[in-house]
Enzyme design. Structure first.
Site, PDB file in Angstrom:
ATOM      1  CG  ASP A  37      -0.528  -0.368   2.440  1.00 45.97           C
ATOM      2  OD1 ASP A  37       0.538   0.172   2.780  1.00 45.97           O
ATOM      3  OD2 ASP A  37      -1.155  -1.182   3.148  1.00 45.97           O
ATOM      4  CE  LYS A  59      -6.369   0.654   4.352  1.00 43.99           C
ATOM      5  NZ  LYS A  59      -5.721  -0.557   4.100  1.00 43.99           N
ATOM      6  CG  MET A 173      -3.224   7.585  10.588  1.00 48.65           C
ATOM      7  SD  MET A 173      -4.288   6.123  10.608  1.00 48.65           S
ATOM      8  CE  MET A 173      -3.778   5.333  12.117  1.00 48.65           C
TER       9      MET A 173
HETATM   10  N1  SAH Z   1       1.758   0.520  10.610  1.00 51.10           N
HETATM   11  C1  SAH Z   1       2.352   1.847  10.546  1.00 51.10           C
HETATM   12  C2  SAH Z   1       1.325   2.934  10.819  1.00 51.10           C
HETATM   13  C3  SAH Z   1       0.234   3.022   9.781  1.00 51.10           C
HETATM   14  S1  SAH Z   1      -0.894   4.332  10.116  1.00 51.10           S
HETATM   15  C4  SAH Z   1       3.512   1.923  11.530  1.00 51.10           C
HETATM   16  O1  SAH Z   1       3.698   1.011  12.343  1.00 51.10           O
HETATM   17  O2  SAH Z   1       4.261   2.900  11.469  1.00 51.10           O
HETATM   18  C5  SAH Z   1      -0.242   5.612   9.071  1.00 51.10           C
HETATM   19  C6  SAH Z   1       0.386   6.715   9.919  1.00 51.10           C
HETATM   20  O3  SAH Z   1       1.675   6.318  10.359  1.00 51.10           O
HETATM   21  C7  SAH Z   1       0.610   7.987   9.165  1.00 51.10           C
HETATM   22  O4  SAH Z   1      -0.550   8.766   9.074  1.00 51.10           O
HETATM   23  C8  SAH Z   1       1.661   8.657  10.025  1.00 51.10           C
HETATM   24  O5  SAH Z   1       1.088   9.226  11.177  1.00 51.10           O
HETATM   25  C9  SAH Z   1       2.500   7.465  10.463  1.00 51.10           C
HETATM   26  N2  SAH Z   1       3.670   7.265   9.582  1.00 51.10           N
HETATM   27  C10 SAH Z   1       3.977   6.148   8.905  1.00 51.10           C
HETATM   28  N3  SAH Z   1       5.120   6.300   8.205  1.00 51.10           N
HETATM   29  C11 SAH Z   1       5.554   7.563   8.454  1.00 51.10           C
HETATM   30  C12 SAH Z   1       6.668   8.330   8.025  1.00 51.10           C
HETATM   31  N4  SAH Z   1       7.596   7.835   7.187  1.00 51.10           N
HETATM   32  N5  SAH Z   1       6.780   9.600   8.477  1.00 51.10           N
HETATM   33  C13 SAH Z   1       5.881  10.129   9.324  1.00 51.10           C
HETATM   34  N6  SAH Z   1       4.792   9.452   9.757  1.00 51.10           N
HETATM   35  C14 SAH Z   1       4.630   8.183   9.344  1.00 51.10           C
END
Ligand code: SAH
Length: 266
Positions: A37, A59, A173
């Site tokens: 994704d 998404k 998020m």
């Molecule tokens: N499973 C992922 C989270 C998915 S929810 C994890 O463990 O990191 C998606 C959210 O993760 C985004 O809206 C943001 O808040 C955060 N996120 C994921 N990758 C990021 C990145 N490279 N930089 C900043 N925020 C990130």
């Protein structure tokens, strides 16, 4: 039945391919089909061998290109036709990643699976911004929340518990609701001058880190026109970023080893 299909739910970390686990890299390089994704970075997709089938099911908030139910069904369908299916997820599959929903579905359909943890954004993005999640005397714990409400309804969070000056608060998020989140935290007793950060594209070459206070976080985020993915960090530990920033420092070192010409993981 011989050799049943196996699905691997694989966390890729937040973007820098150097943060992949060895298991994740091995699976990426040796599978028939990969489902991924939006949060899986281009640098990680570049590691997929040319002959591997790729299926994008990304998404975005308010724009669900493939509903979760369809992704679940797709996993089952692919298991009928393939030996090994790799489902890549940004960060860790079990942290706001719906990895458990997909795994429950696989259990229901008797499909063997494995789950490969990845470094979650709260850990990797803060580390790349020079912000320790805990630090003696500054934070004795961490709270991790989503700032995104179910079906875009009202944010239903326990503000009293979250407004804890002895802990670091990390918001995933949270972009759409950051103004409300900051207001609620201040109203619940967290000082408006609490050091706070917004990290965009954490761990990637385009990483941007905005350092401010809780009282100014929403306005500064808006002014800087930050766009997803962004993670927010609120707490005294953010004050250490000034001294501990190493990734944003232009010291002539190529921090992205995997992209450098001298390193090969082939
Ligand atoms: N499973 C992922 C989270 C998915 S929810 C994890 O463990 O990191 C998606 C959210 O993760 C985004 O809206 C943001 O808040 C955060 N996120 C994921 N990758 C990021 C990145 N490279 N930089 C900043 N925020 C990130």
């Amino acid at each position: 039945m011989s050799n049943p299909a196996r699905v691997y739910l694989v966390g890729t970390g937040p973007g820098d391919p150097d943060l992949l686990t060895i298991k994740a890299l091995r699976l990426i390089q040796d599978t028939d089909v990969i489902i991924y994704d939006r949060l899986v970075s281009d640098a990680i997709l570049d590691l997929i061998p040319a002959g591997t089938t790729r299926i994008y099911v990304g998404k975005e908030t308010g724009n669900h290109t493939v509903p979760q139910q369809e992704i679940n069904q797709l996993l089952v369908k692919l298991a009928d036709a393939h030996h090994r299916i790799v489902r890549l997820k940004g960060g860790d599959p079990f942290v706001f990643g719906r990895g458990s929903e997909e795994a429950m579905w696989l259990v229901k359909h008797n499909i063997p699976f494995e789950i490969v943890p990845g470094i979650t954004a709260a850990s990797a993005c803060t580390t790349y911004a020079g912000i320790p999640l805990t630090h003696r005397g500054l934070a004795q714990g961490v709270q991790i929340i989503t700032g995104h409400s179910q079906q875009d309804g009202p944010l239903d969070l326990d503000w009293k518990t979250l407004a804890d000056a002895s802990q670091t608060l990390v918001v995933y998020m949270g972009l759409a609701n950051i103004k409300l989140i900051c207001e609620k935290l201040v109203a619940a007793g967290l000082a408006a001058d609490t050091p706070s950060a917004a990290i965009q594209n954490g761990t990637m070459a385009q990483q941007q880190c905005l350092l401010t206070t809780l009282g100014s976080l929403a306005d500064e985020t808006h002014r800087a026109k930050l766009c997803p993915p962004v993670i927010f960090v609120i707490g005294k530990v953010v004050s250490l970023a000034d001294s501990l920033d190493w990734f944003g420092v232009n010291d002539g070192v190529n921090h992205q080893f995997l992209n450098s010409e001298t390193t090969s993981y082939g």
